[in-house]
Design a protein around this motif. Structure first.
Motif, PDB file in Angstrom:
ATOM      1  N   GLY A  10       0.820  -1.217   0.000  1.00  0.00           N
ATOM      2  CA  GLY A  10       0.000   0.000   0.000  1.00  0.00           C
ATOM      3  C   GLY A  10       0.844   1.254   0.000  1.00  0.00           C
ATOM      4  N   LEU A  80      -3.868  -0.043  -4.598  1.00  0.00           N
ATOM      5  CA  LEU A  80      -4.204   0.571  -3.309  1.00  0.00           C
ATOM      6  C   LEU A  80      -5.611   0.185  -2.882  1.00  0.00           C
ATOM      7  CD1 LEU A  80      -2.690   2.389  -1.358  1.00  0.00           C
ATOM      8  CD2 LEU A  80      -3.756   4.344  -2.446  1.00  0.00           C
ATOM      9  N   TYR A  81      -6.539   0.130  -3.823  1.00  0.00           N
ATOM     10  CA  TYR A  81      -7.901  -0.300  -3.515  1.00  0.00           C
ATOM     11  C   TYR A  81      -7.919  -1.758  -3.053  1.00  0.00           C
ATOM     12  CZ  TYR A  81     -12.594  -2.065  -4.395  1.00  0.00           C
ATOM     13  OH  TYR A  81     -13.798  -2.699  -4.276  1.00  0.00           O
ATOM     14  N   VAL A  83      -5.470  -3.429  -1.653  1.00  0.00           N
ATOM     15  CA  VAL A  83      -4.854  -3.502  -0.328  1.00  0.00           C
ATOM     16  C   VAL A  83      -5.844  -3.054   0.732  1.00  0.00           C
ATOM     17  CG1 VAL A  83      -3.078  -2.438   1.141  1.00  0.00           C
ATOM     18  CG2 VAL A  83      -2.479  -3.309  -1.118  1.00  0.00           C
ATOM     19  N   TYR A  84      -6.561  -1.974   0.457  1.00  0.00           N
ATOM     20  CA  TYR A  84      -7.559  -1.483   1.405  1.00  0.00           C
ATOM     21  C   TYR A  84      -8.662  -2.519   1.630  1.00  0.00           C
ATOM     22  CZ  TYR A  84     -11.377   1.336   3.275  1.00  0.00           C
ATOM     23  OH  TYR A  84     -12.397   1.803   4.040  1.00  0.00           O
ATOM     24  N   TRP A  87      -7.208  -5.448   3.606  1.00  0.00           N
ATOM     25  CA  TRP A  87      -6.937  -5.057   4.984  1.00  0.00           C
ATOM     26  C   TRP A  87      -8.226  -5.097   5.797  1.00  0.00           C
ATOM     27  CZ3 TRP A  87      -2.133  -3.274   6.947  1.00  0.00           C
ATOM     28  CH2 TRP A  87      -2.175  -2.814   8.245  1.00  0.00           C
TER      29      TRP A  87
END
Length: 114
Positions: A10, A80-81, A83-84, A87
């Protein structure tokens, strides 16, 4: 360890995304300009005006080709999306597993059967 990998991915994706914001904005502006030039090109009747719009469209197309690194920025935003999303999904799974007594009971029952 899994959280560290997600944090590292991220962070790298965020740095790449921030470094490609300029080309992304340039690509968006040039794509909008190309769209309006194309629409105007289809509506015009004059041959001279069509030639002029084709030349302007070619110049804007060449300018938009210089903003191709923006695709890397879009890929970084997607990473990034992901990973979010990963998470948050891992948090929900752990919270659900700890708070639901039936899941723990099923695990213990299966261990006793073995």
């Amino acid at each position: 360890m899994k959280k560290f990998g997600l944090l590292l991915a991220g962070g790298i994706a965020a740095i790449v995304l921030l470094s490609t914001i300029g080309p992304m904005l340039g690509l968006i502006v040039s794509a909008v300009l190309l769209y309006f030039i194309y629409k105007k090109f289809l509506k015009t009747e004059s041959t001279g005006w069509k030639i002029g719009l084709a030349i302007i469209g070619g110049i804007v197309l060449i300018a938009s080709l210089h903003n191709i690194p923006a695709i890397i920025g879009v890929a970084a935003a997607y990473v990034l999306y992901l990973v979010y999303k990963k998470w948050n999904s891992s948090k929900v799974i752990f919270e659900k597993e700890e708070s639901d007594p039936f899941i723990n009971f099923e695990k213990q029952w299966n261990e006793l059967k073995k």
